[in-house]
Structures are given as structure tokens and as C-alpha cells.
Enzyme design. Structure first.
Site, short mmCIF file in Angstrom:
data_model
loop_
_atom_site.label_atom_id
_atom_site.label_comp_id
_atom_site.label_asym_id
_atom_site.label_seq_id
_atom_site.Cartn_x
_atom_site.Cartn_y
_atom_site.Cartn_z
N GLU A 92 61.82 27.63 -36.35
CA GLU A 92 63.02 28.07 -35.63
C GLU A 92 63.83 26.91 -35.06
OE1 GLU A 92 61.98 31.25 -32.95
OE2 GLU A 92 61.34 32.54 -34.60
N GLU A 130 57.67 35.19 -40.11
CA GLU A 130 57.35 35.91 -38.88
C GLU A 130 58.20 37.17 -38.84
OE1 GLU A 130 57.80 34.03 -35.08
OE2 GLU A 130 56.94 32.13 -35.75
#
Length: 505
Positions: free
Chosen positions: A160, A278
Site C-alpha cells: 500500500e 488483501e
């Protein structure tokens, strides 16, 4: 009620993209006994193929160290812990889906960290040392596990980077530099190894476009695209113990999958595999929704349809042995895991276990149900009734007609709903003990067992099995139908009517 009439044969195959990978807390947690206990249960009941987690290069795993030799400081690569961790995974038939992160303190350019365990999220202070570290790690994996094995391991660069919490200043150009150096180092070890990124969270898909454009223009290796997906709204209330959020419709996640797949197809790399490394409902590790039957019912459609858009989607995570927001303060604390602390399965655990019972041939699928046929001819179906409204009621009635050849079938039905396989409710009824005693833990485990029903069902005159189903609020149900081979006549003198309170009927 209008019946749903099912075809005898299907035209689609149900992929196992939903069980390709599972998420974990930081890799260093794999040194704990309870973590491995949970993972063994998960593999026995579900059987994922890969496992992905943070912290490969963080200091608790201890790979990067420096030693003074004479007057010179040299890198020392310590693989003691990571060998133990990866050996444990492979013994359970799990391959690593490697995430390169976070930054070792001795290589960090700053002090910014994330999580209770302080993962450093700054770029390297020396890209040459970072490159040498990557090559040393990859070479060690090949030396220990063999090139043919490591070729099967995806290598993902960072986590991220579009968020300032995970990558200093969310600096896209600095991330692209990190990716280029890392990917080049991996390919220098062996050109056949898989590398990809950018592992962004949702809401920043321009990163996907810019990332692929960069790789094309700079001739940087890329073998897959990765992204994350969550469907929670902004928090309504945040407390030291809990983080409360509403969820958007679950079709939003499928839409996210589809949109990014489209962006990849429009790029210079239209055929790249697309991995969701995820996903979950909420992105918070202290959101109570994760502990509830709603979480299971909500995600059922994602498991059913997600594989139509992505090559894998990795649930975050398998266990509540997880410490991003500090050591958990109660057995039910809103953790991401399929398993609560003390080896207590949550409703979403059963959702995954149910899906593992499906066949490969899809006979029917819609927004509330999937029906499959196995190689042996038996039928397995999952139906769900996701309700995000408050209150009681909300039952759903279904009538299914299945074409069959035999006269009688054995029906096995397992259920998860607000009243069964809902240990979170039992824990609330106990008064929410933070540190339950052994007897209470045993009760919670008992409360986590699915409701089981069995019966014999006969073929109707029209050649169908008529299957009425009532689904309660947030129920997920698995029904398995197999041809009944009646051997009653082989028992000499059988007469159930002679058993007190029973008859031969």
C-alpha cells in the site's frame, strides 16, 4: 413460490481462485505456537495454496544485520528465523507469496513506522545495499528450497505505497524507483522469478495505470499486478477497543475487481495475472463486524463470483494472532482472522470451509446461491441470506428442483447464522470476558460448531428432487446431496419398532 429449476449439467467450471492465497499478520508471528495451531486447522479444513504477510525484512525476523570486520562495516544476512518460518509453511503445503517490506532499521532513511510492532516505512538510505539485500534473500531461498520451487513464489514489492502510513509521503516516484531496483535485483538472480506490484489499496487506481506505464516505458520487469480491496465506509465511531463502520453493498468489491481488470487489459500488459493480495469487509483490525455471521453472509457472493475477475483474492487474515493494533485485549476484538484466539472458529471460517466442499462443475449460480456437481456425481450447494438491516426476521424462502437419476438421496445440511456457529454471541451472553477461563473457552468452542441436519429425500414423480430451503438472517448454509445406497435389507432381524419410543418408519 416459483421453483428454481436446475440443469443436469453445467457449462462453467468453478475455479479455486478464492483459496489461492490467505493473509497473515507479520511473518514473525509464525514463531508462536498458537499461530501454527490455527494454521494447521485452516489447512485441514480449507487448504490454501499460498500465504502472504508483512514484515519479511522487518527487524523482528532479523534478516538484515551489519557487522564490523576490521575497520569496515559489512552486511550480514541472518536467515535463522525466516528458514524456520518458511519451513513451517511448506510443511503445511503453503507456499510463500512474498511481500518485500518493511525497511530494516539499519537501511532506513527515516524513523517513520507503522503498527504496534513498528514496521519502518521509509525508503532505503542506500539503494545499492537494498539491491544486495534483495539478491541475497532470493539466492538464499533458491539455495534452501531449490530453483524449481522458488519459481512458483510470487515476489510483491511493498504494501500500500499509496498511503502515507505505509510509504513515506505516499511518494509515487520514490515507489517506482524502489520497484525498479527491487525487480531488477530479483531478475538478476533468475529471469524466471515472478515479480509484481504495486499492492495499492482501493481508491487510487491511477497508480495501476502509472505503474504499468512506467514498467512499459522503462522496460522494468512485471509479471503480475496486485491490489487490495475493502468495502467499509468512513468510521462512525472510534474507541480504544473498537472501530465502527458501515459497509457498502458487496457488489462494490466485485466492481473494484472488474474495473482494475479492465485497466490491465487496456495497458501494454493486457494479459498479466491480477492478484488481490488483501481483501475483507473492514480494513480495521478492531472492527466487530469481522466476528459476526454478517461477515460470512456478506462475503459469500465475493467467494462465489470473485474468481471471474481476478486470478486470486487473498482473505486478510487467517488468524487473530495478529498485533497491528497492539496485542489483542479480548478473544473477540474485531480481528481480521477466520480463527479467534484460543482456536475458536468464527462464522467466516465456516464460509470458507463450506466453499471447500463445492464441486468444480457449476450447475447454477446467482446472487444468493451457487450449486455445483462433483466428479462422483454428488451435488453441493451453498446459499446465503445477507442482511445489513437491524432487527429480527428477514427469513428467505427458496425452492430448488434438481434433476436426478436415483430414487433416493442422503441430504446433509450445515448452517451458520445468528444462533448457530456464532461464538461471538455466546461471548456476549457471558458478559464479554476479556480473559476467559478454560471452561468458558471450551463453551465458546462448542458454540462455534455448525448446526447439522441430515435426512433422506426421495425423487418426485417428475424426476426432480424438490428442495425447499428456509434461510434465517445472515445464514450461510451448505447442503450436500449424495445418492443413497440402502443396505437396510442386509441386517438380519432388523426391527426399529422394538426400540423404546422408536418405530420402523
Amino acid at each position: 413460490m416459483e421453483p428454481i429449476i436446475i440443469a443436469a449439467n453445467g457449462k462453467e467450471e468453478f475455479t479455486e481462485n478464492w483459496k489461492y492465497c490467505i493473509g497473515t499478520g507479520r511473518l514473525g508471528l509464525a514463531l508462536q505456537k498458537e499461530y501454527l495451531d490455527h494454521l494447521k486447522i485452516i489447512q485441514e479444513k480449507i487448504g490454501f495454496k499460498y500465504i502472504r504477510g508483512h514484515g519479511l525484512l522487518s527487524d523482528d525476523v532479523g534478516i538484515y544485520r551489519e557487522m564490523k570486520i576490521g575497520n569496515e562495516i559489512k552486511a550480514f544476512y541472518n536467515f535463522t528465523y525466516i528458514d524456520r518460518i518458511f519451513d513451517s509453511f511448506l510443511e503445511l503445503n503453503l507456499r510463500p507469496f512474498i511481500e518485500f517490506g518493511f525497511m530494516p532499521e539499519l537501511l532506513a532513511s527515516g524513523e517513520q513506522t507503522i503498527f504496534y510492532w513498528k514496521g519502518n516505512v521509509t525508503p532505503p538510505n542506500d539503494y545499492h545495499k537494498w539491491s544486495e539485500l534483495i539478491k541475497a534473500v532470493v539466492k538464499h531461498f533458491i539455495d534452501r528450497y531449490g530453483l524449481n520451487e522458488v519459481k512458483k513464489w510470487p515476489f510483491e514489492v511493498w504494501n500500500e505505497p499509496n498511503l502515507v502510513n505505509f510509504w513515506k509521503d505516499a511518494d509515487k516516484q520514490e515507489y517506482l524507483k524502489l520497484y525498479k531496483v527491487t525487480a531488477t535485483a530479483i531478475k538478476e538472480v533468475n529471469q524466471d522469478l515472478q515479480v509484481g506490484g504495486p499492492a495499492i489499496c482501493g481508491g487510487a487506481d491511477e497508480w495501476i495505470v502509472d505503474f504499468l506505464d512506467f514498467c512499459h516505458k522503462e522496460k522494468v520487469p512485471v509479471d503480475f499486478v496486485s491490489r487490495h480491496a475493502y468495502t467499509s465506509q468512513s468510521p462512525k465511531k472510534v474507541t480504544p477497543d473498537y472501530y465502527y463502520q458501515d459497509l457498502v453493498d458487496n457488489t462494490d468489491m466485485l466492481h473494484q475487481f472488474e474495473v482494475v481488470r479492465g485497466l490491465i487489459k487496456e495497458s501494454a500488459f493486457p494479459d498479466l495475472p491480477f492478484h488481490i493480495t488483501e481483501y475483507n469487509t473492514s480494513y480495521s483490525p478492531i472492527n466487530p463486524v469481522h466476528d459476526t455471521p454478517l461477515n460470512a453472509a456478506y462475503l459469500a457472493r465475493i467467494l462465489s463470483e470473485g474468481g471471474d475477475y481476478v486470478d486470486s483474492f487473498s482473505y486478510w487474515t487467517f488468524s487473530d494472532v495478529f498485533e497491528e493494533a497492539d496485542v489483542p485485549k479480548a478473544p473477540f476484538h474485531g480481528g481480521f482472522g477466520l480463527m479467534a484466539l484460543h482456536s475458536i472458529p468464527k462464522p467466516t471460517f465456516h464460509l470458507f470451509a463450506f466453499f471447500n466442499r463445492l464441486g468444480k462443475e457449476i450447475l447454477y449460480r446467482d446472487e444468493q446461491m451457487i450449486i455445483t456437481k462433483k466428479e462422483n456425481g454428488s451435488i453441493a450447494l451453498i446459499a446465503w441470506n445477507e442482511i445489513m438491516e437491524k432487527g429480527e426476521g428477514f427469513e428467505k424462502e427458496l425452492l430448488i428442483k434438481l434433476p436426478v437419476t436415483s430414487d433416493a438421496y442422503f441430504l446433509k445440511r450445515q448452517m451458520v447464522n445468528e444462533n448457530y456457529a456464532n461464538p461471538w454471541k455466546t461471548w456476549k451472553d457471558m458478559g464479554r470476558p476479556r480473559f476467559p477461563d478454560k471452561q468458558s473457552i471450551e463453551t465458546l468452542r462448542e458454540a462455534s460448531i455448525t448446526k447439522l441436519m441430515t435426512t433422506k429425500i426421495n425423487k418426485e414423480e417428475d424426476g426432480y428432487l424438490k428442495l425447499p430451503i428456509t434461510l434465517t438472517k445472515n445464514e450461510v448454509t451448505l447442503i450436500e446431496l449424495s445418492e443413497m445406497k440402502d443396505e437396510t435389507g442386509t441386517y438380519d432381524g432388523l426391527d426399529d419398532s422394538l426400540i423404546t419410543s422408536y418405530s420402523s418408519l
